[in-house]
Motif scaffolding. Sequence first.
Motif, PDB file in Angstrom:
ATOM      1  N   GLU A 150       9.282  44.155   1.904  1.00  0.00           N
ATOM      2  CA  GLU A 150       8.356  44.932   1.082  1.00  0.00           C
ATOM      3  C   GLU A 150       7.293  44.052   0.428  1.00  0.00           C
ATOM      4  OE1 GLU A 150       8.450  48.232   1.005  1.00  0.00           O
ATOM      5  OE2 GLU A 150      10.157  48.163   2.376  1.00  0.00           O
ATOM      6  N   ARG A 151       7.493  42.755   0.480  1.00  0.00           N
ATOM      7  CA  ARG A 151       6.556  41.851  -0.184  1.00  0.00           C
ATOM      8  C   ARG A 151       5.551  41.293   0.819  1.00  0.00           C
ATOM      9  NH1 ARG A 151       9.792  37.815  -4.091  1.00  0.00           N
ATOM     10  NH2 ARG A 151       7.646  37.038  -4.235  1.00  0.00           N
ATOM     11  N   PRO A 152       4.281  41.141   0.383  1.00  0.00           N
ATOM     12  CA  PRO A 152       3.230  40.715   1.320  1.00  0.00           C
ATOM     13  C   PRO A 152       3.153  39.211   1.543  1.00  0.00           C
ATOM     14  CG  PRO A 152       2.268  41.148  -0.828  1.00  0.00           C
ATOM     15  CD  PRO A 152       3.738  41.486  -0.934  1.00  0.00           C
ATOM     16  N   GLU A 153       3.828  38.432   0.698  1.00  0.00           N
ATOM     17  CA  GLU A 153       3.678  36.977   0.822  1.00  0.00           C
ATOM     18  C   GLU A 153       4.257  36.463   2.137  1.00  0.00           C
ATOM     19  OE1 GLU A 153       4.668  37.637  -3.640  1.00  0.00           O
ATOM     20  OE2 GLU A 153       5.300  38.441  -1.696  1.00  0.00           O
ATOM     21  N   THR A 154       3.564  35.511   2.728  1.00  0.00           N
ATOM     22  CA  THR A 154       4.082  34.873   3.938  1.00  0.00           C
ATOM     23  C   THR A 154       5.089  33.792   3.554  1.00  0.00           C
ATOM     24  OG1 THR A 154       2.259  33.287   3.924  1.00  0.00           O
ATOM     25  CG2 THR A 154       1.972  35.289   5.248  1.00  0.00           C
ATOM     26  N   LEU A 155       5.865  33.372   4.545  1.00  0.00           N
ATOM     27  CA  LEU A 155       6.870  32.339   4.298  1.00  0.00           C
ATOM     28  C   LEU A 155       6.224  30.966   4.195  1.00  0.00           C
ATOM     29  CD1 LEU A 155       9.789  33.237   6.739  1.00  0.00           C
ATOM     30  CD2 LEU A 155       9.546  33.836   4.332  1.00  0.00           C
ATOM     31  N   SER A 156       6.822  30.148   3.367  1.00  0.00           N
ATOM     32  CA  SER A 156       6.471  28.729   3.356  1.00  0.00           C
ATOM     33  C   SER A 156       7.771  27.947   3.512  1.00  0.00           C
ATOM     34  CB  SER A 156       5.759  28.340   2.059  1.00  0.00           C
ATOM     35  OG  SER A 156       6.597  28.555   0.936  1.00  0.00           O
ATOM     36  N   ILE A 157       7.743  26.957   4.382  1.00  0.00           N
ATOM     37  CA  ILE A 157       8.939  26.164   4.670  1.00  0.00           C
ATOM     38  C   ILE A 157       8.615  24.705   4.391  1.00  0.00           C
ATOM     39  CG2 ILE A 157      10.662  25.546   6.404  1.00  0.00           C
ATOM     40  CD1 ILE A 157      10.010  28.138   7.862  1.00  0.00           C
ATOM     41  N   ALA A 158       9.317  24.137   3.430  1.00  0.00           N
ATOM     42  CA  ALA A 158       9.080  22.750   3.044  1.00  0.00           C
ATOM     43  C   ALA A 158       9.656  21.805   4.083  1.00  0.00           C
ATOM     44  CB  ALA A 158       9.710  22.488   1.670  1.00  0.00           C
ATOM     45  N   SER A 159       9.241  20.542   4.007  1.00  0.00           N
ATOM     46  CA  SER A 159       9.726  19.542   4.966  1.00  0.00           C
ATOM     47  C   SER A 159      11.221  19.321   4.844  1.00  0.00           C
ATOM     48  CB  SER A 159       8.980  18.225   4.763  1.00  0.00           C
ATOM     49  OG  SER A 159       9.229  17.712   3.460  1.00  0.00           O
ATOM     50  N   THR A 160      11.780  19.642   3.670  1.00  0.00           N
ATOM     51  CA  THR A 160      13.221  19.498   3.463  1.00  0.00           C
ATOM     52  C   THR A 160      13.991  20.747   3.884  1.00  0.00           C
ATOM     53  OG1 THR A 160      12.818  20.138   1.172  1.00  0.00           O
ATOM     54  CG2 THR A 160      13.062  17.791   1.614  1.00  0.00           C
ATOM     55  N   GLY A 161      13.275  21.792   4.364  1.00  0.00           N
ATOM     56  CA  GLY A 161      13.936  22.983   4.900  1.00  0.00           C
ATOM     57  C   GLY A 161      13.997  24.168   3.969  1.00  0.00           C
ATOM     58  N   GLU A 162      13.514  24.051   2.714  1.00  0.00           N
ATOM     59  CA  GLU A 162      13.547  25.194   1.798  1.00  0.00           C
ATOM     60  C   GLU A 162      12.597  26.281   2.275  1.00  0.00           C
ATOM     61  OE1 GLU A 162      13.353  22.119   0.683  1.00  0.00           O
ATOM     62  OE2 GLU A 162      15.003  21.803  -0.727  1.00  0.00           O
ATOM     63  N   ARG A 170      14.312  31.521  -0.717  1.00  0.00           N
ATOM     64  CA  ARG A 170      15.149  32.415   0.080  1.00  0.00           C
ATOM     65  C   ARG A 170      16.314  31.706   0.761  1.00  0.00           C
ATOM     66  NH1 ARG A 170      14.652  37.528  -1.497  1.00  0.00           N
ATOM     67  NH2 ARG A 170      12.475  38.020  -1.922  1.00  0.00           N
ATOM     68  N   GLY A 171      16.284  30.417   0.753  1.00  0.00           N
ATOM     69  CA  GLY A 171      17.358  29.655   1.394  1.00  0.00           C
ATOM     70  C   GLY A 171      16.839  28.316   1.873  1.00  0.00           C
ATOM     71  N   ARG A 172      17.736  27.521   2.387  1.00  0.00           N
ATOM     72  CA  ARG A 172      17.375  26.200   2.918  1.00  0.00           C
ATOM     73  C   ARG A 172      17.954  26.065   4.310  1.00  0.00           C
ATOM     74  NH1 ARG A 172      19.537  20.766   2.601  1.00  0.00           N
ATOM     75  NH2 ARG A 172      17.847  19.227   2.479  1.00  0.00           N
ATOM     76  N   GLN A 211       6.636  23.070   9.455  1.00  0.00           N
ATOM     77  CA  GLN A 211       6.314  24.486   9.615  1.00  0.00           C
ATOM     78  C   GLN A 211       5.045  24.625  10.448  1.00  0.00           C
ATOM     79  OE1 GLN A 211       5.231  26.612   6.025  1.00  0.00           O
ATOM     80  NE2 GLN A 211       5.795  28.598   6.913  1.00  0.00           N
ATOM     81  N   GLY A 212       5.041  25.636  11.339  1.00  0.00           N
ATOM     82  CA  GLY A 212       3.870  25.879  12.169  1.00  0.00           C
ATOM     83  C   GLY A 212       3.806  25.003  13.404  1.00  0.00           C
ATOM     84  N   TRP A 213       4.926  24.329  13.723  1.00  0.00           N
ATOM     85  CA  TRP A 213       4.986  23.466  14.903  1.00  0.00           C
ATOM     86  C   TRP A 213       6.172  23.877  15.767  1.00  0.00           C
ATOM     87  CZ3 TRP A 213       1.834  19.032  15.927  1.00  0.00           C
ATOM     88  CH2 TRP A 213       0.883  18.754  14.930  1.00  0.00           C
ATOM     89  N   GLN A 214       6.081  23.544  17.039  1.00  0.00           N
ATOM     90  CA  GLN A 214       7.191  23.699  17.967  1.00  0.00           C
ATOM     91  C   GLN A 214       7.391  22.392  18.712  1.00  0.00           C
ATOM     92  OE1 GLN A 214       6.930  26.860  20.807  1.00  0.00           O
ATOM     93  NE2 GLN A 214       6.884  28.491  19.263  1.00  0.00           N
ATOM     94  N   GLU A 215       8.650  22.083  18.981  1.00  0.00           N
ATOM     95  CA  GLU A 215       8.975  20.925  19.823  1.00  0.00           C
ATOM     96  C   GLU A 215       9.144  21.417  21.259  1.00  0.00           C
ATOM     97  OE1 GLU A 215      12.422  17.485  20.482  1.00  0.00           O
ATOM     98  OE2 GLU A 215      12.785  19.214  19.181  1.00  0.00           O
ATOM     99  N   GLY A 216       8.377  20.858  22.167  1.00  0.00           N
ATOM    100  CA  GLY A 216       8.499  21.259  23.565  1.00  0.00           C
ATOM    101  C   GLY A 216       9.773  20.715  24.203  1.00  0.00           C
ATOM    102  N   ALA A 217      10.103  21.236  25.372  1.00  0.00           N
ATOM    103  CA  ALA A 217      11.232  20.702  26.140  1.00  0.00           C
ATOM    104  C   ALA A 217      10.927  19.266  26.541  1.00  0.00           C
ATOM    105  CB  ALA A 217      11.472  21.560  27.376  1.00  0.00           C
TER     106      ALA A 217
END
Length: 259
Positions: A150-162, A170-172, A211-217
Amino acid sequence: MAHAMLRRTGNRMNVGLYNAAAALRANDRWQELIAENLASSSIPGYRKQELAFNTSRLDAQRSASGTGTSNFSIPRADRVTNFTPGEMKYTGAPTDVAIDGTAFFEVQLPNGATAYTRDGEFRISGQGELVTKQGFRVLSDGGPIQIDLERPETLSIASTGEVSQGNDLRGRLKLTEFADPQQLTQVSGGLFVANDPAIVSGPAQNSTVRQGWQEGANTSVVGEMATLLLAMRTFEANQRIVQLHDERISKTIHALETS
């Protein structure tokens, strides 16, 4: 004497035949792994499957005397996982996460068991949970990560996983390391399971997330196709060796029957 020499010759050819047949089996497994790598080359964080070639000692009866044994070795192929990191790619998606380091994300399988993956291509389910693209729950230190839809804010994920939504934590992300990753068993979709809980080293100490990255195969279609050609040529060479030994054994048997 002639019979004894022929028997010794036949025994040596049998050893060569066993070696060539074992090499054929190893090549067959090699091609299966290459096919698996090709099929999985688009999975983020996939770890390449390889064969480590070793030898096994066997005992064979001495055909010349009919007593005692003689030792010889045959090729053996063991499946191993290449844990070299894949290339990092920027996607900008807020639910995409890549790991810098050797750790794995923890996810929950439908049967409740825990699996481990380097694939951080996450999404938010209809129930507001952070999940993998297969729908498996991504775990935090306190269980699944719940997002308020219900909330409009997007997620933010810190380098430590929060994982935060606005100012609310919301969790780590639960990152796990292993003393010996080779003890993990790869299942499907880039997932691993730890059949022996003792191999879990504990929470990640030297790994961070992006956050915002993917590791390829860590495998590529071009590289696997080149390896496939090598495997096919090796298979053909060993197949020819089997045929040659078969022809020589036939000649030896014929010589024994006519002498």
